[in-house]
Design an enzyme around this catalytic site. Structure first.
Site, PDB file in Angstrom:
ATOM      1  N   TYR A  33      40.801  38.467  41.736  1.00  0.00           N
ATOM      2  CA  TYR A  33      42.038  38.890  41.268  1.00  0.00           C
ATOM      3  C   TYR A  33      43.150  37.681  41.632  1.00  0.00           C
ATOM      4  O   TYR A  33      43.486  37.575  42.790  1.00  0.00           O
ATOM      5  CB  TYR A  33      42.630  39.989  41.719  1.00  0.00           C
ATOM      6  CG  TYR A  33      43.851  40.720  41.441  1.00  0.00           C
ATOM      7  CD1 TYR A  33      44.642  40.019  40.391  1.00  0.00           C
ATOM      8  CD2 TYR A  33      44.565  41.773  41.813  1.00  0.00           C
ATOM      9  CE1 TYR A  33      45.947  40.639  39.812  1.00  0.00           C
ATOM     10  CE2 TYR A  33      45.663  42.560  41.389  1.00  0.00           C
ATOM     11  CZ  TYR A  33      46.400  41.688  40.500  1.00  0.00           C
ATOM     12  OH  TYR A  33      47.548  42.368  40.277  1.00  0.00           O
ATOM     13  N   LYS A  61      40.626  38.612  36.956  1.00  0.00           N
ATOM     14  CA  LYS A  61      41.883  39.120  36.507  1.00  0.00           C
ATOM     15  C   LYS A  61      42.755  38.113  36.440  1.00  0.00           C
ATOM     16  O   LYS A  61      43.189  37.790  37.853  1.00  0.00           O
ATOM     17  CB  LYS A  61      42.066  40.390  37.105  1.00  0.00           C
ATOM     18  CG  LYS A  61      43.728  41.060  36.654  1.00  0.00           C
ATOM     19  CD  LYS A  61      43.777  42.336  37.540  1.00  0.00           C
ATOM     20  CE  LYS A  61      45.019  42.773  37.447  1.00  0.00           C
ATOM     21  NZ  LYS A  61      45.413  43.944  38.153  1.00  0.00           N
TER      22      LYS A  61
END
Length: 196
Positions: A33, A61
């Site tokens: 992330y 992400k």
């Protein structure tokens, strides 16, 4: 999903070693992330490419906010590595660059609409994707009236999908922001003939 370590502002070598250690300690797929705005550190593309070579690191992400970097990542990762938008508002652009989808905030409230949006973006129907994006954009912007995830949880509570509970340091929204958020939501629901 493993977020960039915050506060220490590690070097790229430190980021690589951190994510590698996490991946080696589990037997499940790992999604990186990358969210510089909240952590103060960015996974640079060369580091991400090294990490993508680790078998169970399968996706990122991407919420760096840097579309040039995101495009570079999309064009450089190995086949089978997934690049997901970490920001509802840039999903159309990320997918148009060759990204694969989205880890969404607003889909907690409107999952069918967001699935349709992502599917339309992936299909390459630019006209329809633009139309849906324009319809949803006011909600994408409303996600940031206060610190995310306060607005989405507040709306979900309004629709009795959860309780309006927050773990500190997150708190309930200021009354004037909550009123603004509810007005946006009610108008959007009316304009789109939407009900939960």
């Amino acid at each position: 999903m493993v977020v960039n370590p915050y506060y220490n502002k590690p070097t790229q070598k430190g980021l690589y070693q951190h994510f590698k250690a996490v991946a080696e300690s589990v037997n499940i797929p790992v999604i990186l992330y990358n969210i510089k705005g909240r952590t103060g550190v960015n996974i640079e593309t060369p580091t991400l490419l090294q990490l993508a070579e680790i078998e169970n690191i399968v996706a990122v992400k991407e919420a760096s906010g840097d579309l040039k970097q995101i495009e570079e990542v999309i064009n450089s990762v190995p086949e089978g590595f997934t690049v997901l938008s970490g920001d509802d508002g840039i999903t159309k652009k990320l997918i148009s660059l060759g990204g694969h989808g989205l880890v969404s905030v607003i889909s907690n409230l409107i999952p069918t609409e967001m699935k349709n949006f992502v599917d339309t973006c992936i299909s390459g129907n630019k006209v329809e994707a633009d139309k849906i994006h324009d319809k949803l954009n006011i909600l994408f912007e409303a996600e940031f009236i206060e610190t995310n995830p306060q607005p989405i949880k507040t709306l979900m509570s309004f629709e009795t999908l959860c309780d309006e509970n927050f773990r500190l340091p997150l708190t309930t929204m200021e009354a004037y922001n909550k009123e603004k958020l509810f007005n946006i939501w009610k108008e959007w629901k009316t304009d789109n003939n939407f009900s939960i």
